[in-house]
Design an enzyme around this catalytic site. Sequence first.
Site, PDB file in Angstrom:
ATOM      1  N   ASP A 133      -9.987 -10.390   3.091  1.00 33.09           N
ATOM      2  CA  ASP A 133      -8.546 -10.841   2.983  1.00 33.09           C
ATOM      3  C   ASP A 133      -7.735  -9.596   2.291  1.00 33.09           C
ATOM      4  O   ASP A 133      -8.484  -8.456   2.081  1.00 33.09           O
ATOM      5  CB  ASP A 133      -8.220 -12.052   2.403  1.00 33.09           C
ATOM      6  CG  ASP A 133      -8.604 -12.088   0.943  1.00 33.09           C
ATOM      7  OD1 ASP A 133      -8.735 -10.957   0.347  1.00 33.09           O
ATOM      8  OD2 ASP A 133      -8.704 -13.133   0.400  1.00 33.09           O
ATOM      9  N   CYS A 134      -6.258  -9.676   2.278  1.00 31.25           N
ATOM     10  CA  CYS A 134      -5.662  -8.545   1.842  1.00 31.25           C
ATOM     11  C   CYS A 134      -5.843  -8.295   0.304  1.00 31.25           C
ATOM     12  O   CYS A 134      -5.458  -7.034  -0.131  1.00 31.25           O
ATOM     13  CB  CYS A 134      -4.144  -8.899   2.015  1.00 31.25           C
ATOM     14  SG  CYS A 134      -3.561 -10.192   1.164  1.00 31.25           S
TER      15      CYS A 134
END
Length: 136
Positions: free
Chosen positions: A14-15
Amino acid sequence: MFRFPIRVYYSDTDCGGIVYHGRYLDFAEHARTELLRLVAKTGDEGSQSRLLETQDLAFVVKSIAIDYQKPGKLDDQLFVETSVLEAKHFSLTFLQTVLRGEETLCSMQVRVASINTKTLRPVVLPPWLLPAVQAL
């Protein structure tokens, strides 16, 4: 036991750089595929594409129980350790553990059944497969 290396790429995270939970299923699938290649009798006989072409045989996941313990992170070098918990005529149950060094990130029990791709019915595992995986 079969040990398969995995590197965590940006697309796995994910980010925040944490591995998506679903990616562990992919890591385990990759390890089982390479395990099948390893135990194949000769050459590519045990590759999934060869079994599909010659025997209309495929392996499908029947069930998975997964326990997430710690997060994997971007650029981690992981290993998926795979061993056979149970071997039956139509299915195998694997214990798969994703590790970062000695740390367990997740563990899963995966039951895989063999089916005929034309009938979608269970078929007996190839005769060479059970002895090969039990020898791990």
